[in-house]
Design a protein around this motif. Structure first.
Motif: not given
Length: 688
Positions: A92-93, A97-104, A263-266, A326-333
């Motif tokens: 997906f990346v 792009g990286p937004d898909f990794a964060v949402l995943l 921030a909120l995940p994308p 869940i919390l990791g997605s708020f810091v672009r994990s």
């Protein structure tokens, strides 16, 4: 207010913090920093595997440990990015792009948390060991093949094993000498230092001299921190050469400095193409379900490996892992799970509590805040060598001969998963393996093992049929057919079929119906059938369908008891105080089914207060004497009232249930009485 036990179960940190001391914190600091030295280079490397910029690996490496400090139940576990999840994110990346990794990461966390909340971790049990091994081995080969371009310095891109092989053939002529030398040197150094910690293994430290103890600790530290050492050495060499105007290696390059924004995940993305939340989920496809299952599988398996005999709270592990994602997605994990390598380092470093993860997270935050500039000089060949060296030990080739020796059939789901993951993708490969396993399970359910044996017992010809496991609807016709076909085709009146239910734990309505039809088929052929030693629950299912089925069930320790002449089996049923007592009397030889049923209505069943706790004798009045099976013909019931008298007291006492202190009686008893006693009962009834 919630109880202390509930609070300790929900937040395990509440429990271990009560006994925390200075000695614990020293060990936790050492272990946490040691794990951090491993997590930093691995995080950068796994971000590269996922097709992300290196800082994303560090974003994913600090929130998990912080979360696990409070919610984790195993002190050794370290949560963070892993090679397998990085590979499953890569598709997906590279495309979106990286937004898909964060949402995943966010969606995986939500699914894992809900599965833990509703205690649905049993779903992981459908992934068998051969499937798991096939998946991890194929993933390791795929990851290693994807790093060939970094190891040898040529260009191109690939997302899977086939693509990596094609890319190797196309760009092999672009191989860069010094990248290859550095990459291969990295692998050699990592392999040579892997077992340094075992140089003094088995030796008593008190027997070693001072310099030997110092050397032992030094070798142990080099072994544990070898990943960080090779990366730092590679970056140092690259920096020195770059400062002198030479750039023989491909470098990681500039990365974003500082801490990630909270921030909120994308929930939408516009990386060249606009994607709504629904579009993003559709693009991820089956990975939305597969990634959480793989995360749970890895984390729980690691927890069990390091539990040291203690019970693992899989539900709590899933909740901790879900919240971490869940919390990791708020810091672009990117998606995270338990890491076996870092968990092993944590354990070897002597960690005492989950607080060690906090120091790991702090070290990674320091690296993000102050050291990101130095990451520019990390050679890609060093990272590729580090990843490939780790993957070497993930390929469990020894499992093939092991499965061959134990159960050859397990090789089918193993190879189905292995080749499926290699050639059609990880998520589809593991689904293929699980599907093959389910087919095997369904086949065993539809075709259970049935043992047949012809015997002669007390002059009776007997066909003993012994089915195994539970009998449910897929096997209904099969069991009935196999029993009928096993019987002699000519009419043999002295031939009895005994179906042994010792190993049958359950039957369903379809199976019960086919058993009832089986009795009809065999009666038409004048071949008696006995269901021997079936569980009460299975008998209840059959009798619930057809009460007349009760006469086919027999119980006894041996077949000789079942066919013993001159004995009568009596069954006493006392389900409640207002039900009658039925005694079946007569010759129980299966080929001479002369059975009489005597029904006694209760006069007094509930014992008096003085009798509670004693073996009391309920008093009954004779209700009817009817030949079997006309008991079902209500129109023939003859009302009678006759006191049985004291002459049958010994018989009734032998049938009397033991009453406990609460006045409850056993539901069923099976006893034998001799023919003389039964004749006395019948005679007394006739006299009355």
């Amino acid at each position: 207010m919630c109880s202390r036990s509930f609070l300790e179960k929900t937040i395990p940190a509440v429990k271990w913090m009560r006994g925390y001391n200075k000695k614990n914190i020293i060990h936790d600091v050492i272990a946490g920093l040691t794990v951090g030295l491993t997590a930093i280079p691995q995080g950068i490397a796994y971000a590269v595997v996922a097709g992300l910029q290196p800082q994303y690996g560090l974003y994913a490496a600090f929130m998990g440990p912080f979360t696990y400090v409070l919610l984790g139940s195993c002190k050794d576990i370290t949560i963070g990015p892993t090679a397998i999840l990085a590979l499953m994110t890569q598709t997906f990346v590279t495309s979106h792009g990286p937004d898909f990794a964060v949402l995943l990461a966010f969606l995986s966390g939500c699914i894992i948390f809900l599965l833990g909340l509703f205690r649905m971790g049993f779903l992981v049990d459908f992934i068998s060991m051969p499937v798991t091994v096939g998946f991890t081995s194929a993933a390791a080969i795929t990851i290693a093949s994807s790093q060939l371009k970094g190891l040898f310095g040529f260009g191109g891109s690939s997302n899977d094993f086939i693509g990596a092989c094609v890319n190797l053939v196309k760009h092999l002529h672009e191989t860069r000498l010094w990248d290859s030398v550095l990459g291969m040197s990295t692998i050699v150094v990592l392999l040579l230092t892997k077992n340094l910690k075992d140089v003094y293994k088995g030796r008593n430290m008190s027997e070693l001299s001072l310099w030997q103890r110092v050397l032992s600790q030094t070798l142990w530290m080099i072994c544990v921190a070898r990943n960080a050492i090779v990366v730092v050495l590679g970056a140092l060499v690259a920096y020195i050469l770059d400062s002198r105007g030479h750039t023989p290696f491909k470098l990681t390059g500039k990365i974003t400095e500082g801490l990630p924004p909270f921030a909120l995940p994308p929930f939408s993305s516009s990386n060249g193409t606009n994607y709504t939340f629904i579009d993003m989920v559709q693009e991820m496809g089956t990975s939305v379900a597969v990634v959480p299952l793989i995360s749970i599988l890895e984390s729980v398996a690691i927890a069990k490996s390091f539990s040291k005999g203690k019970a693992v709270d899989a539900t709590q592990e899933m909740i901790a892992l879900g919240v971490g994602n869940i919390l990791g997605s708020f810091v672009r994990s990117m998606p995270v799970t338990g890491s076996f390598t870092r968990t092993a380092v944590n354990n070897a470093s002597g960690v005492c509590t989950q607080l060690g993860g906090a120091f790991t997270g702090l070290l990674i935050l320091v690296a993000l805040g102050f050291l990101t500039g130095t990451f520019y000089y990390i050679p890609k060949a060093s990272l590729a060598g580090l990843i490939m060296c780790a993957m070497i030990f993930m390929v469990e080739y020894e499992m093939v001969p092991l499965l061959w020796k134990t159960k050859k059939l397990d090789l089918i789901p193993f190879f189905a998963t292995f080749f499926g993951c290699l050639f059609i993708g990880l998520e589809y490969g593991i689904l293929l393996g699980v599907g093959v396993n389910l087919v095997f399970i369904l086949y065993e359910s539809a075709r259970p093992s049935v043992h047949r044996k012809e015997l002669t017992i007390n002059g009776n010809s007997v066909l003993l049929v012994r089915p195994e496991n539970g009998l449910v609807f897929p096997a209904a016709e099969y069991i009935r057919d196999i029993i009928v076909r096993s019987c002699p085709q000519d009419d043999q009146l002295d031939f009895t079929i005994v179906v042994d239910g010792t190993h049958v734990f359950t039957v369903d309505a379809t199976m019960a119906k086919n058993m009832q039809l089986l009795t009809v088929d065999l009666e038409l052929r004048k071949q008696p059938v006995i269901f021997w030693n079936w569980r009460r629950t299975t008998e209840g299912t059959c009798c619930g369908l057809d009460p007349d089925m009760a006469r086919y069930f027999r119980y006894g320790s041996t077949l000789h008891d079942l066919f013993k002449a001159g004995h009568v089996k009596v069954r006493c049923c006392l389900h409640s105080s207002n039900l009658p007592l039925d005694l079946e009397l007569g010759n129980r030889s299966p080929n001479q089914n002369k059975t009489t049923l005597i029904r006694f209505l209760p006069l007094v069943i509930t014992p008096s207060e003085n009798d509670i706790g004693e073996e009391t004798l309920p008093r009954f009045y004779l209700h009817q004497l009817l030949p079997f099976p006309s008991i079902m013909d209500v129109g023939t019931i003859i009302e009678r009232s006759a006191d049985l008298g004291s002459s049958v007291t010994p018989l009734l006492r032998s049938l009397s249930p033991r009453v406990d202190k609460k006045g409850r009686m056993d539901s069923e008893q099976d006893v034998f009485i001799n023919e003389q006693a039964s004749q006395r009962l019948i005679a007394e009834e006739s006299d009355s």
